[in-house]
Design an enzyme around this catalytic site. Structure first.
Site, PDB file in Angstrom:
ATOM      1  N   SER A  61      -3.887   4.385   0.729  1.00  0.00           N
ATOM      2  CA  SER A  61      -4.260   4.646   2.255  1.00  0.00           C
ATOM      3  C   SER A  61      -5.336   5.362   1.921  1.00  0.00           C
ATOM      4  O   SER A  61      -6.167   5.340   2.941  1.00  0.00           O
ATOM      5  CB  SER A  61      -3.075   5.313   2.762  1.00  0.00           C
ATOM      6  OG  SER A  61      -1.917   4.237   2.993  1.00  0.00           O
TER       7      SER A  61
ATOM      8  N   ILE B 115       0.995  -1.182  -0.025  1.00  0.00           N
ATOM      9  CA  ILE B 115       0.029  -0.061   0.082  1.00  0.00           C
ATOM     10  C   ILE B 115       0.874   1.230  -0.024  1.00  0.00           C
ATOM     11  O   ILE B 115       1.797   1.291   0.654  1.00  0.00           O
ATOM     12  CB  ILE B 115      -1.087  -0.163   1.238  1.00  0.00           C
ATOM     13  CG1 ILE B 115      -1.977   1.088   1.073  1.00  0.00           C
ATOM     14  CG2 ILE B 115      -0.246   0.099   2.609  1.00  0.00           C
ATOM     15  CD1 ILE B 115      -3.153   0.846   2.053  1.00  0.00           C
ATOM     16  N   CYS B 116       0.521   2.264  -0.507  1.00  0.00           N
ATOM     17  CA  CYS B 116       0.870   3.626  -0.758  1.00  0.00           C
ATOM     18  C   CYS B 116      -0.208   4.682  -0.358  1.00  0.00           C
ATOM     19  O   CYS B 116      -1.031   4.240   0.116  1.00  0.00           O
ATOM     20  CB  CYS B 116       1.756   3.666  -2.004  1.00  0.00           C
ATOM     21  SG  CYS B 116       0.970   3.855  -3.390  1.00  0.00           S
ATOM     22  N   ARG B 117      -0.005   5.831  -0.891  1.00  0.00           N
ATOM     23  CA  ARG B 117      -0.997   6.795  -0.641  1.00  0.00           C
ATOM     24  C   ARG B 117      -2.398   6.436  -1.733  1.00  0.00           C
ATOM     25  O   ARG B 117      -3.397   6.478  -1.372  1.00  0.00           O
ATOM     26  CB  ARG B 117      -0.500   8.105  -0.919  1.00  0.00           C
ATOM     27  CG  ARG B 117      -1.747   9.263  -0.983  1.00  0.00           C
ATOM     28  CD  ARG B 117      -0.859  10.775  -0.510  1.00  0.00           C
ATOM     29  NE  ARG B 117      -0.306  11.035  -2.070  1.00  0.00           N
ATOM     30  CZ  ARG B 117      -0.922  11.521  -2.956  1.00  0.00           C
ATOM     31  NH1 ARG B 117      -2.001  11.855  -3.194  1.00  0.00           N
ATOM     32  NH2 ARG B 117      -0.085  11.834  -4.418  1.00  0.00           N
TER      33      ARG B 117
ATOM     34  N   GLY C 227      -1.680   4.281  -4.890  1.00  0.00           N
ATOM     35  CA  GLY C 227      -1.464   2.909  -5.725  1.00  0.00           C
ATOM     36  C   GLY C 227      -0.406   2.949  -6.833  1.00  0.00           C
ATOM     37  O   GLY C 227      -0.151   1.875  -7.229  1.00  0.00           O
TER      38      GLY C 227
END
Length: 106
Positions: free
Chosen positions: A85, A57-59, A61
């Protein structure tokens, strides 16, 4: 090739790998997520278990897609979490932040 899943497809108790930068991670993250910033992943990949399914996961994708692609190409099991996120927060999934602050996504 890696698979992309929605936040609702992440199983409860899954191994979540957050690849955002330190300042983003401290503000708010999926509860229990492990943190390795994307830029450090090549040097720290051996810290991860190749037999574990990681939900990356990141901010939003983008970085997590690059991380999942990198991991899968090296024999790891990784799924990209679509929407990152931000989607996790919107779906009201469990989150935490440093110092007991209200979790937020930057």
């Amino acid at each position: 090739m890696f698979e992309t899943v929605t936040v609702n497809d992440v199983p409860e108790g899954a191994a979540i790998l957050d690849v955002r930068e330190d300042d983003e991670f401290t503000l708010g993250r999926a509860a229990g997520a492990r943190h390795i910033p994307l830029g450090q992943l090549p040097d720290r990949l051996e810290e991860l278990d190749p037999d574990t399914d990681y939900y990356v996961i990141c901010r939003t994708g983008g970085r997590s897609a690059r991380a999942a692609d990198f991991m899968v190409a090296r024999g790891y099991s990784a799924f990209n979490v679509a929407g990152g996120s931000g989607a996790w927060l919107e779906a009201e999934k469990p989150m935490e932040a440093d110092g007991g602050a209200e979790p937020r996504v930057k």
